[in-house]
Motif scaffolding. Structure first.
Motif, PDB file in Angstrom:
ATOM      1  N   UNK A 237       0.798  -1.222   0.000  1.00 17.71           N
ATOM      2  CA  UNK A 237       0.000   0.000   0.000  1.00 17.71           C
ATOM      3  C   UNK A 237       0.827   1.268   0.000  1.00 17.71           C
ATOM      4  N   UNK A 238       2.112   1.150   0.296  1.00 17.13           N
ATOM      5  CA  UNK A 238       3.043   2.272   0.235  1.00 17.13           C
ATOM      6  C   UNK A 238       4.198   1.892  -0.686  1.00 17.13           C
ATOM      7  N   UNK A 239       4.788   2.885  -1.377  1.00 21.22           N
ATOM      8  CA  UNK A 239       5.949   2.624  -2.208  1.00 21.22           C
ATOM      9  C   UNK A 239       7.183   2.464  -1.340  1.00 21.22           C
ATOM     10  N   UNK A 240       7.594   1.207  -1.131  1.00 23.30           N
ATOM     11  CA  UNK A 240       8.712   0.902  -0.226  1.00 23.30           C
ATOM     12  C   UNK A 240       9.869   0.289  -1.012  1.00 23.30           C
ATOM     13  N   UNK A 241      11.092   0.564  -0.562  1.00 23.62           N
ATOM     14  CA  UNK A 241      12.259  -0.027  -1.208  1.00 23.62           C
ATOM     15  C   UNK A 241      12.420  -1.456  -0.710  1.00 23.62           C
ATOM     16  N   UNK A 242      12.576  -2.381  -1.662  1.00 17.12           N
ATOM     17  CA  UNK A 242      12.815  -3.784  -1.350  1.00 17.12           C
ATOM     18  C   UNK A 242      14.181  -4.191  -1.883  1.00 17.12           C
ATOM     19  N   UNK A 243      14.783  -5.187  -1.244  1.00 16.31           N
ATOM     20  CA  UNK A 243      16.061  -5.750  -1.685  1.00 16.31           C
ATOM     21  C   UNK A 243      15.864  -7.250  -1.880  1.00 16.31           C
ATOM     22  N   UNK A 244      16.095  -7.725  -3.092  1.00 16.35           N
ATOM     23  CA  UNK A 244      15.911  -9.137  -3.396  1.00 16.35           C
ATOM     24  C   UNK A 244      17.251  -9.799  -3.701  1.00 16.35           C
ATOM     25  N   UNK A 255      12.456   0.029   3.783  1.00 16.41           N
ATOM     26  CA  UNK A 255      11.762   1.213   4.301  1.00 16.41           C
ATOM     27  C   UNK A 255      10.395   0.801   4.830  1.00 16.41           C
ATOM     28  N   UNK A 256       9.862   1.509   5.833  1.00 14.41           N
ATOM     29  CA  UNK A 256       8.600   1.121   6.464  1.00 14.41           C
ATOM     30  C   UNK A 256       7.391   1.687   5.729  1.00 14.41           C
ATOM     31  N   UNK A 257       6.222   1.177   6.101  1.00  9.90           N
ATOM     32  CA  UNK A 257       4.980   1.811   5.670  1.00  9.90           C
ATOM     33  C   UNK A 257       4.892   3.209   6.290  1.00  9.90           C
ATOM     34  N   UNK A 258       4.195   4.090   5.601  1.00  7.46           N
ATOM     35  CA  UNK A 258       3.995   5.440   6.132  1.00  7.46           C
ATOM     36  C   UNK A 258       4.782   6.499   5.406  1.00  7.46           C
ATOM     37  N   UNK A 259       5.832   6.112   4.685  1.00 13.84           N
ATOM     38  CA  UNK A 259       6.555   7.041   3.823  1.00 13.84           C
ATOM     39  C   UNK A 259       6.544   6.480   2.407  1.00 13.84           C
ATOM     40  N   UNK A 260       6.564   7.362   1.446  1.00 16.14           N
ATOM     41  CA  UNK A 260       6.380   6.976   0.041  1.00 16.14           C
ATOM     42  C   UNK A 260       7.657   7.210  -0.749  1.00 16.14           C
ATOM     43  N   UNK A 289       3.390  15.553   1.175  1.00 13.38           N
ATOM     44  CA  UNK A 289       3.851  16.479   0.158  1.00 13.38           C
ATOM     45  C   UNK A 289       5.296  16.919   0.295  1.00 13.38           C
ATOM     46  N   UNK A 290       5.973  16.502   1.362  1.00 12.12           N
ATOM     47  CA  UNK A 290       7.359  16.895   1.603  1.00 12.12           C
ATOM     48  C   UNK A 290       8.292  15.717   1.390  1.00 12.12           C
ATOM     49  N   UNK A 291       9.428  15.968   0.752  1.00 11.89           N
ATOM     50  CA  UNK A 291      10.497  14.986   0.675  1.00 11.89           C
ATOM     51  C   UNK A 291      11.476  15.205   1.821  1.00 11.89           C
ATOM     52  N   UNK A 292      11.928  14.100   2.398  1.00 12.92           N
ATOM     53  CA  UNK A 292      12.980  14.144   3.406  1.00 12.92           C
ATOM     54  C   UNK A 292      14.063  13.171   2.981  1.00 12.92           C
ATOM     55  N   UNK A 293      15.283  13.669   2.809  1.00 10.13           N
ATOM     56  CA  UNK A 293      16.366  12.811   2.361  1.00 10.13           C
ATOM     57  C   UNK A 293      16.918  11.987   3.513  1.00 10.13           C
ATOM     58  N   UNK A 294      17.078  10.685   3.243  1.00 12.18           N
ATOM     59  CA  UNK A 294      17.496   9.736   4.265  1.00 12.18           C
ATOM     60  C   UNK A 294      18.663   8.900   3.763  1.00 12.18           C
ATOM     61  N   UNK A 295      19.490   8.461   4.716  1.00 13.11           N
ATOM     62  CA  UNK A 295      20.547   7.498   4.433  1.00 13.11           C
ATOM     63  C   UNK A 295      20.080   6.141   4.929  1.00 13.11           C
ATOM     64  N   UNK A 296      20.124   5.128   4.053  1.00 14.98           N
ATOM     65  CA  UNK A 296      19.649   3.791   4.403  1.00 14.98           C
ATOM     66  C   UNK A 296      20.812   2.819   4.326  1.00 14.98           C
ATOM     67  N   UNK A 297      21.064   2.123   5.421  1.00 12.04           N
ATOM     68  CA  UNK A 297      22.073   1.072   5.454  1.00 12.04           C
ATOM     69  C   UNK A 297      21.408  -0.229   5.023  1.00 12.04           C
TER      70      UNK A 297
END
Length: 434
Positions: A237-244, A255-260, A289-297
């Motif tokens: 239901x949310x656009x989340x980054x997946x790693x396969x 990334x969790x639900x709640x951010x797109x 409506x706001x982007x927040x830049x994040x670093x993901x390990x």
């Protein structure tokens, strides 16, 4: 300074109609494979001009007579850079040209046949894969980067293709495809195939690895080691980054639900995250409506905000340097027009490479933007971005008029970046709602 009292809507504004017309459009950012040169596309009076900036040198235009613009579907995916050369689609021709960053003219490497978009060069620099359209067919095609051979069809059979990507070793190719009547934000599939070497390559062992009838996939990228395939999926239901894991098919969410992290992919080569040289991701997570830049390990799943880019609330075309922990992007906020920005992760420093406008109006003289929500008459939750009337020279009298700009969505989604039309009216004493 004492403010003048004047009726809302009758204020004199520092933003003129002429200044609205003079701004440039910034589209697309890419690094050369040596990590020294950043290239971006500027829209100037209907022409697409590529601009390059190397090291500490001043930016320079790369093309003068040829206008750069891809025209598959709604466009996008206009150019790429590799090995000291830029490859770009020429407007109205559908052909891909190659030009050296060191100087000299451009030469076509594809014939005048159909339309081309989203070029990507193999890691060894031998081949260029792109999306090709010739009514009514879409497909993936490949040509050698010297343009000596007639292009070959690599993949076909689906109605639409998008976002081809080579693995770091060049032995795999990933792409997104979908069919009528779906749009790319409705239902798409992510494919992976093995690349077989030859005079021109071919694909084998093609398989769908993600997506489905009610799942949209966005922006596939290979991890730096090539063992994982990253992508954005709206399966939950949310656009989340997946790693396969490609060897096992095991998939986990980063990334969790709640951010797109997805965007309505109505043009080619839209990007909301980039893979750094150390394997970490820089991602533009959207909320209200706001982007927040994040670093993901990727290994641990830890997510941290990037304070050095916190001033920007709308981000596009994230591109990571292939040799250093740096990223280039197009960024803006409600009081700052779009800029091409280079960010150094280690030093946490930013450098502005280009600006869409002269930025002659100070931020203190511009209106602020806030995300608001309300319940509609039908009981639904509605969301908007609200600009209160503001001008540092005036105090309003009476009630301000409201301009509500209703967009059609989803491709017209408004985000909290620079909106010149909002500032044009808000600084004249109008309230503006997107």
């Amino acid at each position: 300074m004492t403010k003048q009292r004047r009726q809302y809507g009758l204020w004199s504004s520092p933003i003129s109609p002429v200044s609205l017309a003079e701004g440039r459009r910034l589209d697309g950012v890419a690094w050369d494979s040596d990590g020294q040169t950043v290239v971006w596309l500027e829209g100037r009076s209907g022409r697409g001009v590529l601009v390059a900036q190397t090291g500490d040198d001043a930016p320079r235009d790369l093309n003068s007579e040829l206008s750069v613009r891809a025209e598959v579907g709604y466009g996008g995916g206009d150019f790429t850079v590799h090995g000291g050369d830029v490859y770009f689609v020429v407007h109205k021709s559908g052909r891909i040209f190659r030009q050296s960053l060191a100087g000299g003219g451009a030469a076509p490497i594809t014939p005048a046949f159909g339309k081309a978009a989203a070029p990507v060069v193999s890691p060894d620099g031998r081949w260029l894969v792109y999306v090709h359209h010739d009514d009514p067919y879409d497909r993936l095609a490949v040509v050698d980067t010297q343009g000596r051979h007639w292009p070959r069809i690599l993949a076909s059979g689906d109605d639409f293709y998008m976002q081809p990507r080579f693995s770091p070793d060049g032995k795999r190719l990933a792409w997104v495809a979908w069919n009528h009547p779906n749009m790319p934000w409705d239902a798409t599939r992510l494919f992976v195939a093995e690349v077989v070497d030859g005079e021109l390559p071919r694909l084998t062992n093609e398989r769908a690895v993600a997506g489905g009838d009610d799942i949209a996939i966005f922006q596939p990228e290979f991890a730096r080691d090539g063992r994982q395939l990253l992508y954005v999926s709206d399966e939950t239901g949310w656009g989340r980054i997946a790693a396969q894991e490609l060897a096992t098919g095991e998939t986990r969410w980063l990334t969790p639900n709640g951010t797109e992290l997805a965007l309505p992919a109505w043009v080619q080569d839209m990007r909301t995250y980039a893979v750094l040289t150390d394997g970490r991701l820089i991602a533009a997570a959207g909320a209200r409506g706001y982007h927040r830049l994040q670093m993901i390990d990727v290994a641990s799943g830890a997510i941290q905000p990037i304070e050095g880019l916190a001033d920007y609330s709308e981000v596009s075309y994230l591109a990571a340097s292939p040799v250093a922990a740096q990223v280039a992007l197009i960024a803006s906020n409600p009081k700052a027009p779009p800029r091409v920005v280079r960010y150094d992760v280690a030093g946490q420093t930013t450098r502005v490479l280009a600006r869409a406008t002269g930025e002659t109006v100070p931020a203190a003289a511009l209106a602020s933007c806030e995300a608001i929500s309300w319940t509609t008459a039908g009981g639904e939750q509605a969301h908007g971005l609200f600009y209160r009337p503001f001008n540092d020279r005036y105090e309003g009298v009476g009630r301000p008029p409201l301009i509500a700009l209703i967009h059609g969505g989803p491709t017209s989604q408004m985000r909290a970046g620079w909106r010149a039309e909002a500032q044009f009216f808000a600084t004249r004493g109008y309230a503006v709602l997107f």
